[in-house]
Design a protein around this motif. Structure first.
Motif, PDB file in Angstrom:
ATOM      1  N   ASP A 105       1.032  -1.197   0.041  1.00 51.17           N
ATOM      2  CA  ASP A 105      -0.049  -0.059  -0.140  1.00 51.17           C
ATOM      3  C   ASP A 105       1.059   1.252   0.024  1.00 51.17           C
ATOM      4  O   ASP A 105       1.239   1.857   0.976  1.00 51.17           O
ATOM      5  CB  ASP A 105      -1.044  -0.025   1.312  1.00 51.17           C
ATOM      6  N   TYR A 106       1.073   1.776  -1.148  1.00 48.58           N
ATOM      7  CA  TYR A 106       2.075   3.118  -1.473  1.00 48.58           C
ATOM      8  C   TYR A 106       1.058   4.211  -1.211  1.00 48.58           C
ATOM      9  O   TYR A 106       0.083   4.492  -2.029  1.00 48.58           O
ATOM     10  CB  TYR A 106       2.953   2.910  -2.565  1.00 48.58           C
ATOM     11  N   ARG A 107       1.556   5.202  -0.699  1.00 45.67           N
ATOM     12  CA  ARG A 107       0.831   6.417  -0.464  1.00 45.67           C
ATOM     13  C   ARG A 107       1.646   7.909  -0.574  1.00 45.67           C
ATOM     14  O   ARG A 107       2.748   7.844   0.067  1.00 45.67           O
ATOM     15  CB  ARG A 107       0.446   6.590   0.879  1.00 45.67           C
ATOM     16  N   ASN A 108       1.357   8.660  -1.116  1.00 42.37           N
ATOM     17  CA  ASN A 108       1.895  10.021  -1.348  1.00 42.37           C
ATOM     18  C   ASN A 108       1.349  10.672  -0.063  1.00 42.37           C
ATOM     19  O   ASN A 108       0.204  11.570  -0.242  1.00 42.37           O
ATOM     20  CB  ASN A 108       1.448  10.856  -2.375  1.00 42.37           C
ATOM     21  N   THR A 109       1.726  10.716   1.084  1.00 43.84           N
ATOM     22  CA  THR A 109       1.474  11.294   2.289  1.00 43.84           C
ATOM     23  C   THR A 109       2.476  11.655   3.323  1.00 43.84           C
ATOM     24  O   THR A 109       3.605  11.459   3.076  1.00 43.84           O
ATOM     25  CB  THR A 109       0.360  10.497   2.952  1.00 43.84           C
ATOM     26  N   THR A 110       2.187  11.989   4.475  1.00 43.08           N
ATOM     27  CA  THR A 110       3.231  12.528   5.464  1.00 43.08           C
ATOM     28  C   THR A 110       2.888  11.578   6.919  1.00 43.08           C
ATOM     29  O   THR A 110       1.973  11.205   6.967  1.00 43.08           O
ATOM     30  CB  THR A 110       3.309  13.913   5.837  1.00 43.08           C
ATOM     31  N   ALA A 111       3.870  11.787   7.623  1.00 46.72           N
ATOM     32  CA  ALA A 111       3.973  10.915   8.902  1.00 46.72           C
ATOM     33  C   ALA A 111       2.684  11.668   9.746  1.00 46.72           C
ATOM     34  O   ALA A 111       1.997  11.243  10.377  1.00 46.72           O
ATOM     35  CB  ALA A 111       5.188  11.032   9.735  1.00 46.72           C
ATOM     36  N   GLU A 112       2.709  12.926   9.722  1.00 52.26           N
ATOM     37  CA  GLU A 112       1.800  13.687  10.467  1.00 52.26           C
ATOM     38  C   GLU A 112       0.284  13.621   9.966  1.00 52.26           C
ATOM     39  O   GLU A 112      -0.717  13.535  10.691  1.00 52.26           O
ATOM     40  CB  GLU A 112       2.053  15.505  10.390  1.00 52.26           C
ATOM     41  N   ALA A 113       0.034  13.509   8.671  1.00 51.66           N
ATOM     42  CA  ALA A 113      -1.295  13.117   8.101  1.00 51.66           C
ATOM     43  C   ALA A 113      -1.787  11.883   8.534  1.00 51.66           C
ATOM     44  O   ALA A 113      -2.805  11.573   8.979  1.00 51.66           O
ATOM     45  CB  ALA A 113      -1.295  13.320   6.630  1.00 51.66           C
ATOM     46  N   MET A 114      -1.067  10.718   8.515  1.00 51.17           N
ATOM     47  CA  MET A 114      -1.254   9.491   8.875  1.00 51.17           C
ATOM     48  C   MET A 114      -1.481   9.349  10.398  1.00 51.17           C
ATOM     49  O   MET A 114      -2.394   8.604  10.661  1.00 51.17           O
ATOM     50  CB  MET A 114      -0.141   8.615   8.438  1.00 51.17           C
TER      51      MET A 114
END
Length: 248
Positions: free
Chosen positions: A113-122
């Motif tokens: 599961d690859y995602r264009n996101t950040t640690a903070e958003a997750m």
């Protein structure tokens, strides 16, 4: 809903966006990581196996574990974790890395599961993992403590956080910047900024302040004669890695 704060440094993301297509070229701009990867994987797999009482000789020893590879790049660590049976999420702030990782995983027959996101958003979304793998990212963020705190929030109680970075001293400047970027030209000039490097004691302090307990640290040492990397108990002078646990 309030938007999650981010520690992403756009200039740092742009550096890796520019190199995204070369992630899986062992002779390209990521040659140093391909050389280091077996050493990193040895440390990572041993730490996970020890913490969760897994037998690395068994088929799919990490089955049942949910692992986050934060700053996953092209998936050099995500893919081995998936092969070992883990449920893997690979996250990266550089959007150009994600399709490269997705295509390579598909070609390799792996589900990641690859995602264009950040640690903070997750973390704000309430995501939780047994293990957070955080390799060579902390020296590229705008606020290391805020970033590491988000990583801690992503861990389940009793979870394991593995974090590597580069020491800050004259030797690391000579090796990681002059050697790797200027002399060997393994990386484009400007990939690293020496003043963003973090000493082991500084990282331990940041990890503790983030809410995890550091339990181990080792050095990754390059031997220019043997042209290979090894793990050292004592030499943390340039590249090094830490293991930390979250209170149960």
């Amino acid at each position: 809903m309030q938007t999650a704060q981010t520690t992403v440094d756009p200039a740092e993301v742009a550096k890796f966006e520019a190199m995204a297509a070369e992630w899986w070229d062992p002779k390209g701009k990521f040659k140093p990581l391909h050389m280091l990867n077996p050493c990193r994987l040895d440390y990572i797999t041993r730490q996970i196996a020890g913490e969760f009482d897994r037998d690395l000789t068994a088929p799919e020893p990490f089955k049942g574990l949910r692992i986050l590879d934060i700053g996953c790049g092209g998936g050099l660590l995500s893919e081995p974790m998936a092969r070992l049976g883990a449920t893997v999420v690979g996250a990266d702030a550089a959007s150009g890395n994600i399709p490269v990782a997705q295509i390579h995983a598909e070609q390799s027959g792996l589900t990641i599961d690859y995602r264009n996101t950040t640690a903070e958003a997750m973390a704000e979304a309430g995501e939780q993992f047994d293990v957070v793998i955080n390799m060579e990212v902390v020296e590229h963020v705008a606020d290391p403590l805020a970033y590491l705190t988000a990583c801690q929030q992503l861990l389940k109680p009793a979870g394991l956080h593995l974090c590597s970075t580069i020491n800050r001293n004259p030797k690391s400047y000579a090796v990681a910047i002059v050697g790797a970027e200027v002399i060997m030209r393994w990386l484009p000039k400007g990939t690293h900024e020496w003043n963003k490097f973090i000493t082991p004691d500084e990282l331990y302090d940041l990890l503790e302040k983030s809410g995890v307990t550091p339990v181990d640290r080792k050095g990754f040492v390059f031997n220019p004669v043997l042209w290979s990397w090894s793990i050292s108990d004592r030499d943390l002078s340039v590249n090094y890695v830490t293991a930390s646990t979250k209170p149960a």
